[in-house]
Design an enzyme around this catalytic site. Structure first.
Site, PDB file in Angstrom:
ATOM      1  N   ARG A  63       0.826  -1.205   0.000  1.00 36.35           N
ATOM      2  CA  ARG A  63       0.000   0.000   0.000  1.00 36.35           C
ATOM      3  C   ARG A  63       0.863   1.259   0.000  1.00 36.35           C
ATOM      4  O   ARG A  63       0.501   2.273  -0.585  1.00 36.35           O
ATOM      5  CB  ARG A  63      -0.929   0.006   1.222  1.00 36.35           C
ATOM      6  CG  ARG A  63      -2.113  -0.932   1.080  1.00 36.35           C
ATOM      7  CD  ARG A  63      -3.004  -0.887   2.301  1.00 36.35           C
ATOM      8  NE  ARG A  63      -2.321  -1.388   3.484  1.00 36.35           N
ATOM      9  CZ  ARG A  63      -2.888  -1.481   4.687  1.00 36.35           C
ATOM     10  NH1 ARG A  63      -4.135  -1.096   4.857  1.00 36.35           N
ATOM     11  NH2 ARG A  63      -2.214  -1.965   5.710  1.00 36.35           N
ATOM     12  N   THR A 123       2.404 -18.472   1.040  1.00 39.75           N
ATOM     13  CA  THR A 123       2.410 -18.955   2.423  1.00 39.75           C
ATOM     14  C   THR A 123       1.536 -18.058   3.299  1.00 39.75           C
ATOM     15  O   THR A 123       1.656 -18.078   4.519  1.00 39.75           O
ATOM     16  CB  THR A 123       3.844 -18.981   2.998  1.00 39.75           C
ATOM     17  OG1 THR A 123       4.421 -17.673   2.888  1.00 39.75           O
ATOM     18  CG2 THR A 123       4.712 -19.992   2.270  1.00 39.75           C
ATOM     19  N   ARG A 167      -2.491 -16.736   2.828  1.00 39.75           N
ATOM     20  CA  ARG A 167      -3.811 -17.337   2.942  1.00 39.75           C
ATOM     21  C   ARG A 167      -4.285 -17.744   1.553  1.00 39.75           C
ATOM     22  O   ARG A 167      -4.025 -17.055   0.560  1.00 39.75           O
ATOM     23  CB  ARG A 167      -4.823 -16.370   3.571  1.00 39.75           C
ATOM     24  CG  ARG A 167      -4.658 -16.169   5.070  1.00 39.75           C
ATOM     25  CD  ARG A 167      -5.011 -17.430   5.860  1.00 39.75           C
ATOM     26  NE  ARG A 167      -5.007 -17.200   7.296  1.00 39.75           N
ATOM     27  CZ  ARG A 167      -3.964 -17.408   8.086  1.00 39.75           C
ATOM     28  NH1 ARG A 167      -2.805 -17.810   7.552  1.00 39.75           N
ATOM     29  NH2 ARG A 167      -4.049 -17.204   9.389  1.00 39.75           N
ATOM     30  N   GLU A 189      -9.349 -24.706   2.789  1.00 35.89           N
ATOM     31  CA  GLU A 189      -8.750 -25.566   3.822  1.00 35.89           C
ATOM     32  C   GLU A 189      -9.803 -26.046   4.818  1.00 35.89           C
ATOM     33  O   GLU A 189     -10.714 -25.292   5.159  1.00 35.89           O
ATOM     34  CB  GLU A 189      -7.669 -24.781   4.580  1.00 35.89           C
ATOM     35  CG  GLU A 189      -6.404 -24.590   3.801  1.00 35.89           C
ATOM     36  CD  GLU A 189      -5.315 -23.943   4.662  1.00 35.89           C
ATOM     37  OE1 GLU A 189      -5.282 -24.189   5.882  1.00 35.89           O
ATOM     38  OE2 GLU A 189      -4.506 -23.192   4.112  1.00 35.89           O
ATOM     39  N   HIS A 194      -0.160 -26.496   5.202  1.00 34.77           N
ATOM     40  CA  HIS A 194      -0.158 -25.320   6.080  1.00 34.77           C
ATOM     41  C   HIS A 194       0.889 -25.476   7.186  1.00 34.77           C
ATOM     42  O   HIS A 194       0.584 -25.429   8.379  1.00 34.77           O
ATOM     43  CB  HIS A 194      -1.548 -25.104   6.686  1.00 34.77           C
ATOM     44  CG  HIS A 194      -1.782 -23.677   7.100  1.00 34.77           C
ATOM     45  ND1 HIS A 194      -2.983 -23.045   6.945  1.00 34.77           N
ATOM     46  CD2 HIS A 194      -0.961 -22.750   7.671  1.00 34.77           C
ATOM     47  CE1 HIS A 194      -2.908 -21.799   7.402  1.00 34.77           C
ATOM     48  NE2 HIS A 194      -1.682 -21.611   7.845  1.00 34.77           N
ATOM     49  N   GLY A 249       3.717 -23.464   7.401  1.00 34.54           N
ATOM     50  CA  GLY A 249       4.575 -22.286   7.421  1.00 34.54           C
ATOM     51  C   GLY A 249       5.092 -21.892   8.791  1.00 34.54           C
ATOM     52  O   GLY A 249       6.240 -21.494   8.932  1.00 34.54           O
TER      53      GLY A 249
END
Length: 333
Positions: free
Chosen positions: A183, A243, A245, A274, A295, A297
């Site tokens: 951003r 990694t 969402r 998921e 998942h 990570g």
């Protein structure tokens, strides 16, 4: 104070033993020793009677559930960084504070991101599967199992927060050129340290990178941020790693590109639905088009213990009548 009633803390999943032991010492802690996801009726029962709820990323704490909360529930102390499955605004309207566990997962998630950045172009999973427990291998050949060099390639990071920055530092050490979309610009000192190039246009960055790493949070604003249109901008030699969402990427659109050979490959630690993994991704993994992980990570012993300690600090601070350090405020879009 001696003799003071301990708050009832309901924990939805199995946590590391030392975290659970400490919670039992401090609170009236209700543990989930079976380590199975709570059913919806069990979640409803939990919010009706608990003083504090400790959910994880597997639990959907939506407005309908929050509306059924009992008068005693005043804190949802999330065991995890992301709060995309917690309706923080609904909790605030109900007078319930929400906390999370930021910062402790940064290095572990960055490590896994770098592992996938290496694994996909260098075909590590394919190479491991060749042996497949049999030990049968024809031997080295000059033209066999050729991957792509990552040194000198351009890495585009989507989301230059703590994790994105940690990924950039690792990637720079591997000789990658750092680019990012965020951003806002990061601090000039950090840009100089990483020799990073800022792109205010995500579309333009995607079209020019060799590897894309998704490291932004999941919010309504980032749902399908990498849409079918944007994914089509990737070069056919590009790799995509996620990694963060699963819902940040239009998974079906990515699958179609992988099937058609319009991107070189992907490394995914998260998925849009998921714990269900799209069977098409499983087939692509078997063909070496994608590396998929369940998942993992932030899955280190140290990380999970640090998360638990943050949850405990947030609960104790709140119970003592102070603002918890990791309070999450509703976002405005």
């Amino acid at each position: 104070m001696a003799g003071k009633k301990k708050p009832l803390v309901v924990i939805t999943r199995k946590l590391p033993d030392q975290v659970e032991t400490r919670m039992r010492e401090l609170f009236d802690a209700r543990l989930n020793l079976e380590d199975r996801p709570l059913t919806q009726p069990e979640l409803v029962a939990a919010v009706k009677e608990a003083d504090v709820l400790v959910p994880t990323v597997t639990d959907r704490i939506d407005e309908a559930l929050i509306e059924q909360a009992g008068e005693n529930l005043k804190l949802i102390a999330n065991f995890g960084n992301g709060v995309d499955k917690i309706d923080v605004a609904a909790a605030a309207r109900k007078g319930i504070t929400v906390t999370n566990t930021p910062n402790v997962l940064t290095e572990d998630t960055a490590d896994m991101t770098m592992a996938l950045i290496l694994a996909v172009p260098r075909r590590l999973a394919e190479g491991a599967n060749v042996l497949d427990g049999s030990g049968k291998w024809a031997g080295w050949s000059p033209t066999w199992m050729l991957g792509r060099r990552i040194w000198g390639k351009r890495l585009g990071i989507v989301g230059m927060g703590r994790i994105g920055t940690a990924v950039a530092r690792r990637a720079k050490a591997f000789g990658l050129s750092i680019h990012y979309h965020n951003r806002n610009h990061v601090m000039r000192e950090l840009e100089d340290e990483l020799e990073a190039t800022y792109w205010d246009s995500l579309d333009q960055m995607l079209a020019r990178m060799d590897i894309i790493s998704v490291n932004c949070p999941s919010t309504p604003a980032t749902f399908h941020l990498l849409s079918a249109r944007r994914l089509a901008l990737l070069q056919p030699t590009a790799y995509l790693v996620n990694t963060a969402r699963g819902d940040i990427i239009d998974e079906e659109a990515l699958i179609k590109l992988l099937q058609d050979g319009r991107v070189a490959g992907a490394g995914l630690d998260v998925f849009e639905n998921e714990p269900v993994v799209n069977p098409k991704l499983v087939k692509l993994a078997a063909k070496g088009k994608v590396v998929i992980l369940p998942h993992m990570g932030s899955a280190t012993i140290e990380g999970r213990i640090d998360m638990g300690e943050k949850v405990i600090i947030n609960i104790r601070t709140f119970i003592d009548g102070h603002r918890p350090p990791d309070r999450v405020l509703p976002l405005r879009y």
